[in-house]
Design a protein around this motif. Structure first.
Motif, mmCIF file in Angstrom:
data_model
loop_
_atom_site.group_PDB
_atom_site.id
_atom_site.type_symbol
_atom_site.label_atom_id
_atom_site.label_comp_id
_atom_site.label_asym_id
_atom_site.label_seq_id
_atom_site.Cartn_x
_atom_site.Cartn_y
_atom_site.Cartn_z
ATOM 1 N N LEU A 433 0.832 -1.188 0.000
ATOM 2 C CA LEU A 433 0.000 0.000 0.000
ATOM 3 C C LEU A 433 0.879 1.255 0.000
ATOM 4 O O LEU A 433 1.997 1.242 0.543
ATOM 5 N N ARG A 434 0.374 2.327 -0.590
ATOM 6 C CA ARG A 434 1.115 3.585 -0.699
ATOM 7 C C ARG A 434 0.638 4.558 0.377
ATOM 8 O O ARG A 434 -0.472 5.100 0.293
ATOM 9 N N PRO A 435 1.431 4.819 1.405
ATOM 10 C CA PRO A 435 1.000 5.734 2.468
ATOM 11 C C PRO A 435 0.736 7.143 1.927
ATOM 12 O O PRO A 435 1.325 7.569 0.929
ATOM 13 N N ASP A 436 -0.164 7.851 2.582
ATOM 14 C CA ASP A 436 -0.466 9.255 2.279
ATOM 15 C C ASP A 436 -0.982 9.461 0.854
ATOM 16 O O ASP A 436 -0.842 10.555 0.296
ATOM 17 N N ARG A 444 -12.430 8.888 3.866
ATOM 18 C CA ARG A 444 -11.271 9.062 2.997
ATOM 19 C C ARG A 444 -11.349 8.128 1.800
ATOM 20 O O ARG A 444 -12.063 7.123 1.795
ATOM 21 N N GLY A 445 -10.537 8.435 0.793
ATOM 22 C CA GLY A 445 -10.389 7.517 -0.323
ATOM 23 C C GLY A 445 -9.547 6.320 0.070
ATOM 24 O O GLY A 445 -8.923 6.281 1.130
ATOM 25 N N GLY A 446 -9.534 5.324 -0.800
ATOM 26 C CA GLY A 446 -8.669 4.171 -0.581
ATOM 27 C C GLY A 446 -7.232 4.491 -0.948
ATOM 28 O O GLY A 446 -6.947 5.432 -1.703
ATOM 29 N N LEU A 447 -6.308 3.714 -0.411
ATOM 30 C CA LEU A 447 -4.890 3.927 -0.697
ATOM 31 C C LEU A 447 -4.506 3.298 -2.029
ATOM 32 O O LEU A 447 -5.011 2.243 -2.407
ATOM 33 N N GLY A 448 -3.591 3.975 -2.729
ATOM 34 C CA GLY A 448 -2.981 3.391 -3.902
ATOM 35 C C GLY A 448 -1.949 2.353 -3.487
ATOM 36 O O GLY A 448 -1.877 1.935 -2.324
ATOM 37 N N ALA A 449 -1.139 1.943 -4.453
ATOM 38 C CA ALA A 449 -0.171 0.873 -4.191
ATOM 39 C C ALA A 449 1.199 1.265 -4.732
ATOM 40 O O ALA A 449 1.327 2.161 -5.572
ATOM 41 N N ILE A 450 2.210 0.567 -4.248
ATOM 42 C CA ILE A 450 3.571 0.695 -4.766
ATOM 43 C C ILE A 450 4.008 -0.668 -5.292
ATOM 44 O O ILE A 450 3.948 -1.672 -4.579
ATOM 45 N N TYR A 451 4.417 -0.684 -6.545
ATOM 46 C CA TYR A 451 4.952 -1.901 -7.156
ATOM 47 C C TYR A 451 6.353 -1.581 -7.672
ATOM 48 O O TYR A 451 6.539 -0.610 -8.396
ATOM 49 N N GLU A 452 7.320 -2.385 -7.285
ATOM 50 C CA GLU A 452 8.662 -2.237 -7.824
ATOM 51 C C GLU A 452 9.075 -3.584 -8.412
ATOM 52 O O GLU A 452 9.112 -4.600 -7.697
ATOM 53 N N VAL A 478 -18.360 16.186 -2.614
ATOM 54 C CA VAL A 478 -19.042 16.679 -1.412
ATOM 55 C C VAL A 478 -18.012 17.263 -0.442
ATOM 56 O O VAL A 478 -17.991 16.950 0.752
ATOM 57 N N ASP A 479 -17.100 18.075 -0.970
ATOM 58 C CA ASP A 479 -16.042 18.758 -0.222
ATOM 59 C C ASP A 479 -14.903 17.839 0.222
ATOM 60 O O ASP A 479 -14.052 18.247 1.026
ATOM 61 N N GLY A 480 -14.867 16.625 -0.278
ATOM 62 C CA GLY A 480 -13.723 15.764 -0.014
ATOM 63 C C GLY A 480 -12.514 16.202 -0.830
ATOM 64 O O GLY A 480 -12.639 16.873 -1.859
ATOM 65 N N GLN A 481 -11.317 15.820 -0.390
ATOM 66 C CA GLN A 481 -10.091 16.226 -1.068
ATOM 67 C C GLN A 481 -9.655 15.199 -2.111
ATOM 68 O O GLN A 481 -10.095 14.050 -2.102
ATOM 69 N N ASP A 482 -8.781 15.645 -3.001
ATOM 70 C CA ASP A 482 -8.296 14.784 -4.084
ATOM 71 C C ASP A 482 -7.304 13.747 -3.560
ATOM 72 O O ASP A 482 -6.608 13.965 -2.557
ATOM 73 N N GLY A 483 -7.230 12.616 -4.286
ATOM 74 C CA GLY A 483 -6.225 11.611 -3.979
ATOM 75 C C GLY A 483 -4.872 11.983 -4.564
ATOM 76 O O GLY A 483 -4.737 12.948 -5.317
ATOM 77 N N ALA A 484 -3.846 11.211 -4.211
ATOM 78 C CA ALA A 484 -2.500 11.449 -4.740
ATOM 79 C C ALA A 484 -2.450 11.080 -6.220
ATOM 80 O O ALA A 484 -3.177 10.202 -6.691
ATOM 81 N N VAL A 546 -1.496 7.053 6.972
ATOM 82 C CA VAL A 546 -1.233 8.482 6.877
ATOM 83 C C VAL A 546 -0.203 8.846 7.944
ATOM 84 O O VAL A 546 -0.222 8.313 9.059
ATOM 85 N N ASP A 547 0.712 9.724 7.579
ATOM 86 C CA ASP A 547 1.735 10.199 8.509
ATOM 87 C C ASP A 547 1.088 11.046 9.603
ATOM 88 O O ASP A 547 0.109 11.761 9.366
#
Length: 564
Positions: A433-436, A444-452, A478-484, A546-547
């Motif tokens: 999972l991709r923090p923050d 909140r929205g769902g977390l993205g991912a990190i693939y290497e 509805v006033d929610g913020q954007d994802g990364a 989230v940090d």
């Protein structure tokens, strides 16, 4: 609908859905390539003998194919009308996206079903083949300027005549792929699924008779239309708009607008895409069949109780301006259709959020990140690892978005890491999972991912990426913020690099031991951040979602009083 009683109609509806489901399962078990076998990028259904309209589709197949395959069947009907010849046992095959929608990797097979020497309906199968030629292994060519740079183009042709397979067509198909064994396996799987469909239809009609099944199919269409009209009548009348952008077309680094006007008037609705970008040079164009099918997928998400039947679209008008990238003409490239239809779904959801926010979610991650890594093994045999990757879904009235989910255009699953590592000379250094990355909000929205992904083959490899959301983040509602936003990088001798077009790249040379990294977007947030429960914030911090300092900035410090 008075010609058949409700109980019989319900039983027959389930029986016909089961036929399509069994066809899906047959192909998933038989296919050679993991995009079908593991990710389930395929679909089967029954289609009207005269109009080609969708009658029934399997529940395991991709929703985008519901409307698209109707256009594929219509193309076969037009071909039959032109040459005036159709026999029991004929099978048509093609991948032309401008006729049948989606892109050239999706191979379509259409077979007429006869009863008592009369055409009763059509059966159809579509599956994403691993490679069908073109300049880029796996066929996601981000720099293509026409379809011929994407793949081999096959118009509707007869693969079989009265049950006799034309080996010449198979020879042509296998000569135009880097992976002929995979293609042959997938083709045999689709043929087997169609054979099963014919046997199951024979059993059904033997039991109930053709007239009863015909009455049931007609009733299901009327019922689907009535359900859609009832849903629309419950909504307020009015017009609402939404606008979003694609990063670029892979050729020129300029954003491309996707705009929709949503209008509800009584029991009818219009989706007007006027103001969307014109047809572009690169492969994010889509043909009109794909646009109509995407509208259906979005509607099905918003009204989930509706059946997979063409009657749903009867009260809905989809307006697409000529010359738009949503109504592209041959031979414009369409290989990246997934990215454009995801943005279409985003703007439809965003427009609906203004009238019925309880029915929609915030924007999901908005890209499949189609990544191909290809090369040759030490014995000279080519290998092509093509896959797509997940990200965060949007928050909703009901709760937080799904972490690391599949794209909302489909039920396709992300192929397991173990399957990919077993099949190809690669190793996943990271799958996490991709923090923050989640958009903040009450939910909140769902977390993205990190693939290497590291290349293990001593001959090295080349990588090709076709993604989106590298410049425009998934939107909250509805006033929610954007994802990364999406972030892609690749390893070279001197350092990690990023592509100049942010989300698209071709021909990245990788030596043995070098890697590519995908950091996928999170979903948009739903509702105001100040309304998020402190215990939920504390839980997110405790789990590393989230940090702590970022949580203070987004939600305040009340969560620090809670022990987790």
């Amino acid at each position: 609908m008075s010609e058949i009683d409700p109980i019989t109609l319900s039983v027959l509806s389930g029986r016909m859905e089961q036929i399509a489901d069994e066809m899906d399962a047959t192909l998933f078990r038989a296919a050679f390539n993991p995009i079908i076998a593991e990710a389930h990028d395929a679909s089967h259904g029954l289609y009207h003998a005269v109009s080609g309209d969708t009658l029934v589709q399997g529940k395991s197949g991709l929703p985008i194919f519901v409307g698209v395959m109707s256009f594929a069947v219509k193309a076969v009907i037009e071909k039959v009308a032109a040459d005036g010849d159709l026999q029991d046992g004929d099978i048509f095959i093609f991948n032309d996206a401008h006729i049948g929608g989606t892109h050239l990797s999706d191979m379509r097979l259409v077979r007429p079903y006869f009863r008592d020497e009369e055409l009763f309906c059509y059966l159809a199968s579509v599956g994403h083949w691993h490679d069908v030629g073109g300049a880029v292994p796996g066929n996601y060519n981000p720099a293509a300027t026409d379809v011929f740079q994407e793949a081999f183009v096959l118009p509707p042709v007869r693969l079989a005549r009265a049950g006799e397979v034309n080996r010449d067509i198979i020879d042509i198909l296998l000569r135009n792929t880097r992976l002929p064994q995979s293609a042959m396996g997938d083709l045999n799987g689709q043929l087997g699924a169609l054979d099963l469909g014919v046997r199951r239809m024979d059993e059904l009609l033997d039991e109930y008779g053709a007239s009863t099944i015909t009455a049931a199919l007609d009733a299901l269409g009327h019922r689907a239309e009535a359900l859609m009209r009832a849903e629309l009548e419950a909504m307020p009348d009015g017009r609402w708009e939404a606008l979003d952008y694609l990063d670029n077309d892979g050729i020129t680094d300029e954003p491309l607008a996707i705009r929709v006007g949503l209008e509800i008037n009584g029991d009818s609705m219009t989706l007007d895409f006027a103001g969307s970008a014109p047809q572009c040079a690169g492969p994010v164009n889509i043909a009109l069949p794909t646009t109509v099918a995407t509208a259906y997928v979005a509607i099905k998400h918003i009204f989930p109780g509706l059946p997979a039947n063409a009657g749903v679209m009867r009260p809905i008008e989809v307006k697409v301006p000529e010359g738009s990238l949503l109504s592209a003409e041959f031979p414009s490239p369409t290989g990246g259709y997934t990215e454009t239809i995801l943005r279409m779904i985003d703007v439809i959801f965003s427009a609906f959020a203004k009238v019925a926010p309880d029915r929609v979610v915030a924007n999901a991650y908005g890209t499949i990140n189609a990544l191909s890594i290809a090369g040759k093994r030490s014995n000279g045999q080519p290998w092509v690892m093509f896959s797509f990757y997940g990200g965060g879904h949007g928050g909703s009235l009901e709760g937080d978005g799904l972490n690391h989910g599949n794209a909302p255009i489909s039920t396709a699953t992300i192929p397991p890491m173990e399957i990919l590592e077993a099949a190809y000379p690669v190793m996943f250094r990271q799958w996490a999972l991709r923090p923050d990355s989640a958009g903040a909000g009450k939910h909140r929205g769902g977390l993205g991912a990190i693939y290497e992904i590291e290349v293990l083959e001593e001959n090295g490899a080349e990588a090709f990426l076709f993604g989106e959301r590298g410049r425009f983040a998934p939107k909250g509602i509805v006033d929610g913020q954007d994802g990364a936003m999406n972030r892609f990088s690749y390893e070279q001798d001197d350092d990690w690099k990023v592509p100049p077009l942010a989300s698209k790249m071709r021909g990245i040379k990788l030596r043995q031991g070098q890697a590519v990294r995908l950091e996928t977007p999170g979903g948009g947030g739903y509702g105001k951040t100040e309304d998020r429960a402190a215990e939920n914030v504390a839980s997110d911090v405790a789990r590393g979602f989230v940090d702590a300092e970022r949580a203070d900035q987004l939600y305040g410090t009340a969560w620090r009083e809670i022990s987790i």
